[in-house]
Motif scaffolding. Structure first.
Motif, short mmCIF file in Angstrom:
data_model
loop_
_atom_site.label_atom_id
_atom_site.label_comp_id
_atom_site.label_asym_id
_atom_site.label_seq_id
_atom_site.Cartn_x
_atom_site.Cartn_y
_atom_site.Cartn_z
N THR A 116 -12.68 36.92 -30.08
CA THR A 116 -13.43 35.18 -30.55
C THR A 116 -13.72 35.48 -31.90
O THR A 116 -14.33 36.88 -32.71
CB THR A 116 -15.24 35.73 -29.75
OG1 THR A 116 -15.83 37.53 -29.61
CG2 THR A 116 -15.08 35.66 -28.25
N ILE A 172 -12.95 32.11 -27.63
CA ILE A 172 -14.11 31.36 -27.96
C ILE A 172 -14.04 31.16 -29.12
O ILE A 172 -14.10 32.29 -29.87
CB ILE A 172 -15.06 31.66 -27.22
CG1 ILE A 172 -14.36 31.46 -25.88
CG2 ILE A 172 -15.89 30.80 -26.90
CD1 ILE A 172 -16.10 32.96 -24.24
N THR A 193 -12.92 40.29 -32.12
CA THR A 193 -14.13 39.95 -32.81
C THR A 193 -13.83 39.56 -34.31
O THR A 193 -14.30 40.71 -34.93
CB THR A 193 -15.14 40.12 -31.79
OG1 THR A 193 -15.11 40.24 -30.53
CG2 THR A 193 -16.57 39.41 -32.50
N THR A 195 -10.99 39.87 -24.82
CA THR A 195 -12.09 38.78 -25.40
C THR A 195 -11.79 38.88 -26.31
O THR A 195 -11.44 39.92 -26.91
CB THR A 195 -13.23 39.42 -24.53
OG1 THR A 195 -13.30 39.22 -23.35
CG2 THR A 195 -14.26 38.53 -25.07
#
Length: 313
Positions: A257, A277, A235, A255
């Motif tokens: 992001t 994302i 992240t 994940t």
């Protein structure tokens, strides 16, 4: 006529303090006292103490500094702090590590100082640990000119560390680790041998499974800027100009992001089951965003791609 009051307790305390100061001074002159601990109980490390040895019971003079404790001395401090920069030098043994950690739960505060190795010919690591040693914390300083800046095989927290100009890699940790607020730059000397192997040379930041990599800057490394094991969270990082790897390589179930990847060989790779994302990928030589097959098993949205395309392996 004057009246005098005699406080026996105060006199005793005064003479006790004077006696203590005199005894400690004499012991220091005789070499019987080692100023190992700072006032807060943290063990201090500097070049003079490295040369003398004895930083921990099994530490011999010179490099590497060996941090380990026998079970009988487990109550000893597990926190260490640099009070000056360290230089390993080249010498006859190019494979020396600067600091070796062989005990769990150790914290090393670089305290804004640097640990400097031999440079391009170095075969040792700046800070290293053996397999099975977990919960190592390294904070606030620079490690440069080694094989790998940090090579911790187990669980670790790395915070505000610069790993620069190391010839095989920047910051390497095992699974369940956290790497945050750090810089990995100009690590690796040869083209990327494997973009998908965490143990391969040339990565800026490499972490194992279920790790968190956040708010780092990884640039000009010869393989991936950041490579993260399965089920990791990557992240708000910047990964630019990593010449023969991905800006970010995220293994399955991760994940990814809010990252920025520009001018790498490839932008972002995400394995099956990942969520990708709100990232930006631009001007990478190959694909900006590569989705592991089958791509239907990956969620991606709100990514910005420019000067590049989405692809599959």
């Amino acid at each position: 006529m004057c009246t005098y009051y005699y406080d026996a307790a105060a006199v005793r305390n005064t003479y006790h303090r004077m006696f203590t100061v005199i005894v400690i001074g004499l012991m220091m002159l005789c070499g019987s006292v080692s100023l190992t601990h700072a006032v807060d109980g943290v063990i201090e490390i500097n070049q003079a103490r490295v040369n003398a040895g004895g930083i921990t019971p099994n530490d011999t003079p010179g490099f590497p500094v060996t941090i380990d404790f026998a079970p009988a001395s487990f109550s000893s401090s597990t926190s260490f702090r640099l009070t000056g920069s360290l230089s390993v030098g080249c010498g006859s043994d190019l494979n020396k590590n600067a600091i070796e950690i062989n005990w769990p739960g150790i914290t090393v505060d670089l305290n804004g100082f640097s640990i400097i190795g031999c440079g391009a010919t170095s075969g040792g690591n700046g800070l290293s640990s053996t397999f099975g040693i977990d919960d190592i914390t390294v904070i606030n300083g620079e490690i440069a000119g080694f094989k790998r800046g940090i090579d911790i095989k187990g669980r670790a927290v790395i915070k505000m560390v610069k790993a620069i100009n190391n010839n095989k890699g920047g910051i390497y940790t095992g699974g369940e680790s956290i790497v945050t607020g750090s810089v990995a730059r100009n690590n690796g000397a040869t083209p990327c041998a494997s973009k998908s192997d965490n143990t391969a040379d040339g990565h800026g930041v490499s972490v194992g499974f279920s790790s968190i990599v956040s708010k780092n800057h990884s640039t000009r490394n010869t393989c991936n800027g950041i490579i993260a094991g399965t089920s990791s969270n990557v992240t708000d990082n910047v990964a630019n100009l990593n010449v023969s790897g991905n800006g970010i390589y995220a293994s399955p179930g991760s994940t990814v992001t809010g990252n920025t990847t520009i001018n790498n060989d490839e932008g972002i790779f995400a394995g099956l089951g990942s969520a990708v994302i709100g990232n930006s990928a631009g001007n990478n030589s190959g694909f900006g965003l590569t989705l592991g097959l089958p791509s239907a098993g990956i969620g991606f949205s709100n990514n910005v791609l420019f000067g590049t395309v989405v692809g599959h392996p």
